[in-house]
Scaffold this motif. Structure first.
Motif: not given
Length: 707
Positions: A31-34, A78-82, A87-90, A123-126
Motif C-alpha cells: 500500500a502506498g506509492l513508495q 493488476q490492481d496494484s500495478f494500475q 500515482e506516477l507522472n509520465s 520526484a518519487e512520482t516521476d
C-alpha cells in the motif's frame, strides 16, 4: 534411516515459482506509492537480472505463466500495478526521454557524471525515475528490446489487460491517457517554438507566422487531444498528420537554403530537435488514434534509432516503449552525449556545401590540362617559398620568431597562389569535402556509389596531375635558382651541412617522414575546415550585405563599397584557408618542440622544393647515392599520405554527418576498389566522355534528392 530423516528439497523450478509467487504477492499486498515501487523493483530484479539469457527467459516465462494460471493472484497484481501507474507522472518520460536539449556539452557532461555517483533528484512520482531504476544497465535495456513479439504480447496482457482491445497504451489507465495528451501538447509547443524561430523563418520565406505549419501544429495537436469519439479522433489525426507533413517540408526547405544562407550550431541543434520531436509525437499519436503509423517522411520511422535501423516490431505500444526505455538510458550516458555533439559538429561542418573548392576539381579535359598549367606556376612559386624557409631555419631564431616567419612565408605564398589562380598539390582533397558531402546528401544506394566513384576518380587524376606538374616545376625552378645564385654570389644557395640534413630528414625509414606527412594531412583538412567556417560565418551573419550598407559608403561611394563586398565574398574562403594553412604549418613544429615533442611537417610540394635545392647543391653526383633515392621515396610517401589522410578525414566527416551506416561504407569501399581494378586508367587520365556536371556540383539543383 538417514534418508528418512533428511528433509526433502523441492525441485529447482518449484523453488523459482515459490520465490516469484512470494514477491508477486508482496507487491499485490503493498500500500502506498513508495511501498509499491520498492516491491515492484524487488520483483522485477529477481526476473530481469538473470546470470544468462536463458535463465532470464525461463524466469520471465515462468512468472507470466504463473499469473496466467492463477486468476486471483493476477487480478491482485493488476490492481496494484494500475494503482502505482495512477500515482506516477509520465509527462516528462514521454516528452523528454532520448530527445536532445539545449545544453552545453560541458554542463550536460558534468550533470550526467554526477548522476553516476549521486541519487536521482527527480520526484518519487516521476515515471522517469522508475524507468531509470528498472533498466539501469545496457544489458537490461537490450533484454527488453530483444523480447520476441509473442512474449511481449503475453507480458502486456498481464500488465495492461485493458490495452488488449486497444492498439496502444492510451486506454490502459486514465492517468497514462492524460499524460500522453499532455506530452503531445508540451512537445507541440516546444517544436513550434523552434520551428518559428527567426533562423528557420528566414529560410522558408518571410510568410506570416500564422501561416507556418509549426504555428498550426499547436492547434492541430490541441484538437487531436480533445477528440472525443473514435470517428472524430480519426479525422483529427489525419489533419494532424497533414500538418506534420508540412512541417517536414519546411525542414527540407531549410536544409536546401543552408547552401546560400549559412548554418550555425544552434540552428543544427534546433533542426535535429524538431526532427526527433516530430517522430516522437507520431509515436505518441499512434497511442491515441490507433492503427498503423503513417509517417510523413520515409525516414521518420527510423529517426529515433538512426538511419538503416530495422524496426523491431509492428506494435505501436512496443515501438513507444522501446524508444522511451532506450532513450532514458541514453540520457545517462556520457558516450551518447559526445556522439551527439560530434554528429552535430560533423553536420555543421559539411551542411553548407558552398563553391569554394570547385575550382580544385577538373571536370573536363580542358580543365584537366589547365590544372597542369596552374600547378606548374604553383611549383615555381613554391621554390621561392622553400628557399626562404631554409634561410629561416638556418638563422636559428627563437622558437616564436621562427614559427612566425615560416607562417608568414607559407601564408603569403598560398595567398599569391590564390590571387594568380595557381594550384598546389594535396590542397584539393580537404577543400573539396563540401562537394563530396553534397553527393552523399543528394543520392542514395547505387547512384551514391557511382557518383562518389566518379568524383573520387576526378580528384585522383587532378591530384596526380597537380603533383607531377608541381614536382617538375619545383625541380626546374630549384636548378635555375641554384645556377643563378652561383653566378651572382659564386657559391651554392644551401651550405653542404644543410643539404645533407635535408636528405637525412626525408628518409622514409630512419626519420619521422611518414608520421609527419600524416600529421600534415590532418593540418590540410583543418585549414579547409577553418576556411569553410569563415565563409559560413560571413554568409550566416550577412557580412557582405553589412559592408555594402556600411555608413562609410557615404565617403567612399556605394560602388566602391559594393566592390569591397564582392571581393570579400569571392576571396574570403580561399584567403582564410591559405592563412590558416600557413600558420598551422609554421607553428605546429614550433609548438611541439616547445613541449618537447619531436614533430615537423611534410608537405609534398614544399618538401620537394627543399630536396630539389639540396640536390642542385650537389649536382649530378646526387644520382649516384642511395640517400637520394630514399629521399625520393620519402617524397612519394608524403604525397600519398597528404592526399589520403586529408581526403579520408573529409570523407569520414561527410559520411558521419549524414548517418551513412558502417555496412554501406564498407560496401562503398569495395565498390571503389572494384572500379579501380576494372577501369584503372580513368583514375589517372580523363578518358571518359565529357558530360555536364551541374547536377553534381554543390550548388546544383537537387533533382536527385530522394522523395
Amino acid at each position: 534411516m538417514r534418508r528418512l530423516r533428511r528433509p526433502r528439497q523441492r525441485p529447482a523450478f518449484l523453488r523459482v515459482d515459490d520465490e516469484l509467487r512470494a514477491r508477486t504477492k508482496a507487491f499485490a499486498g503493498s500500500a502506498g506509492l513508495q511501498s509499491r515501487i520498492s516491491a515492484f523493483l524487488r520483483l522485477f530484479r529477481s526476473i530481469w537480472t538473470g546470470a544468462s539469457e536463458r535463465a532470464f527467459t525461463i524466469r520471465l516465462i515462468r512468472w507470466i505463466r504463473l499469473l496466467e494460471h492463477e486468476d486471483l493472484l493476477r487480478l491482485d497484481f493488476q490492481d496494484s500495478f494500475q494503482a502505482m501507474l495512477a500515482e506516477l507522472n509520465s509527462v516528462s518520460l514521454f516528452a523528454e526521454a532520448g530527445l536532445p536539449a539545449h545544453h552545453a556539452i560541458v554542463t550536460e557532461g558534468l550533470r550526467r557524471l554526477m548522476q553516476r555517483f549521486l541519487p536521482s533528484a527527480r520526484a518519487e512520482t516521476d515515471a522517469s525515475r522508475l524507468v531509470v531504476t528498472l533498466f539501469a544497465t545496457s544489458r537490461d535495456v537490450e533484454r527488453f528490446l530483444d523480447l520476441p513479439d509473442y512474449l511481449f504480447e503475453r507480458l502486456r496482457a498481464v500488465l495492461w489487460p485493458a490495452a488488449e482491445e486497444a492498439a496502444g497504451l492510451a486506454r490502459s489507465t486514465p492517468r497514462i491517457d492524460g499524460d500522453l495528451r499532455q506530452a503531445l501538447c508540451l512537445m507541440a509547443t516546444r517544436t513550434a517554438g523552434r520551428g518559428v524561430s527567426a533562423a528557420v523563418r528566414e529560410r522558408v520565406g518571410q510568410l506570416p507566422v500564422e501561416s507556418s505549419p509549426f504555428y498550426r501544429l499547436i492547434f492541430a495537436t490541441e484538437n487531436l487531444v480533445r477528440a472525443g469519439d473514435s470517428g472524430a479522433a480519426e479525422a483529427r489525426l489525419a489533419e494532424w498528420r497533414a500538418c506534420v507533413r508540412q512541417c517536414r517540408e519546411d525542414l527540407d526547405m531549410v536544409h536546401l537554403h543552408m547552401e546560400g544562407a549559412g548554418v550555425s550550431a544552434d540552428l543544427m541543434l534546433d533542426l535535429r530537435s524538431i526532427e526527433l520531436g516530430l517522430a516522437r509525437m507520431e509515436r505518441l499519436a499512434e497511442q491515441l488514434g490507433g492503427g498503423e503509423p503513417s509517417f510523413s517522411d520515409p525516414g521518420a520511422a527510423q529517426a529515433l534509432t538512426g538511419e538503416g535501423a530495422e524496426p523491431r516490431t509492428s506494435t505501436p505500444a512496443r515501438r513507444l516503449l522501446n524508444d522511451l526505455i532506450e532513450g532514458r538510458l541514453e540520457d545517462k550516458r556520457l558516450r551518447s552525449l559526445l556522439k551527439q555533439n560530434l554528429d552535430l559538429l560533423a553536420r555543421k561542418t559539411v551542411e553548407r556545401t558552398g563553391v569554394s573548392g570547385e575550382h580544385y576539381i577538373a571536370h573536363s579535359r580542358r580543365e584537366y590540362w589547365g590544372m597542369w598549367l596552374a600547378a606548374f606556376g604553383g611549383g615555381l612559386l613554391t621554390v621561392l617559398t622553400a628557399a626562404i624557409k631554409m634561410r629561416v631555419v638556418e638563422a636559428q631564431a627563437p622558437l616564436f620568431v621562427e614559427g612566425l616567419l615560416n607562417s608568414l612565408d607559407y601564408s603569403i605564398s598560398f595567398i599569391l597562389l590564390q590571387v594568380f589562380g595557381l594550384a598546389l598539390a594535396t590542397k584539393q582533397p580537404s577543400a573539396t569535402a563540401a562537394a563530396f558531402a553534397g553527393i552523399v546528401r543528394r543520392n542514395r544506394g547505387y547512384a551514391r556509389w557511382s557518383k562518389i566513384a566518379d568524383f573520387t576518380a576526378r580528384i585522383s587524376r587532378t591530384q596526380l596531375a597537380a603533383a607531377i606538374s608541381n614536382v617538375i616545376a619545383v625541380c626546374a625552378g630549384a636548378v635555375a635558382l641554384e645556377r643563378l645564385w652561383r653566378v651572382m654570389f659564386s657559391h651554392s644557395y644551401l651550405p653542404a651541412a644543410s643539404a645533407r640534413h635535408v636528405y637525412e630528414t626525408l628518409h622514409p625509414f630512419t626519420s619521422g617522414t611518414i608520421i609527419y606527412a600524416a600529421v600534415t594531412g590532418v593540418l590540410l583538412w583543418l585549414a579547409a575546415l577553418i576556411g569553410g567556417w569563415c565563409e559560413n560565418f560571413a554568409v550566416y551573419h550577412r557580412i557582405t550585405a553589412a559592408v555594402r550598407q556600411h555608413p562609410l559608403g557615404a565617403r567612399l561611394g556605394e560602388n566602391r563599397m559594393r566592390s569591397i563586398a564582392n571581393w570579400i565574398d569571392f576571396n574570403l574562403a580561399g584567403w582564410s584557408t591559405s592563412i590558416a594553412l600557413g600558420f598551422l604549418l609554421g607553428f605546429t613544429p614550433v609548438v611541439c618542440r616547445f613541449f618537447g615533442i619531436p614533430m615537423d611537417v611534410r608537405h609534398v610540394t614544399l618538401t620537394t622544393g627543399t630536396l630539389a635545392l639540396a640536390a642542385a647543391r650537389f649536382g649530378t653526383s646526387s644520382f649516384g647515392h642511395d640517400w637520394f633515392y630514399y629521399a625520393v621515396a620519402g617524397i612519394g610517401a608524403t604525397f600519398v599520405l597528404n592526399l589520403s589522410v586529408s581526403f579520408l578525414i573529409a570523407a569520414f566527416v561527410a559520411l558521419r554527418a549524414y548517418d551513412v551506416p558502417g555496412r554501406e561504407q564498407l560496401q562503398l569501399l569495395r565498390f571503389l576498389l572494384g572500379q579501380i581494378v576494372r577501369s584503372p586508367l580513368k583514375w589517372v587520365l580523363p578518358v571518359e566522355r565529357e558530360r555536364s556536371t551541374g547536377s553534381e556540383s554543390p550548388g546544383a539543383a537537387r533533382e536527385n534528392e530522394p522523395a
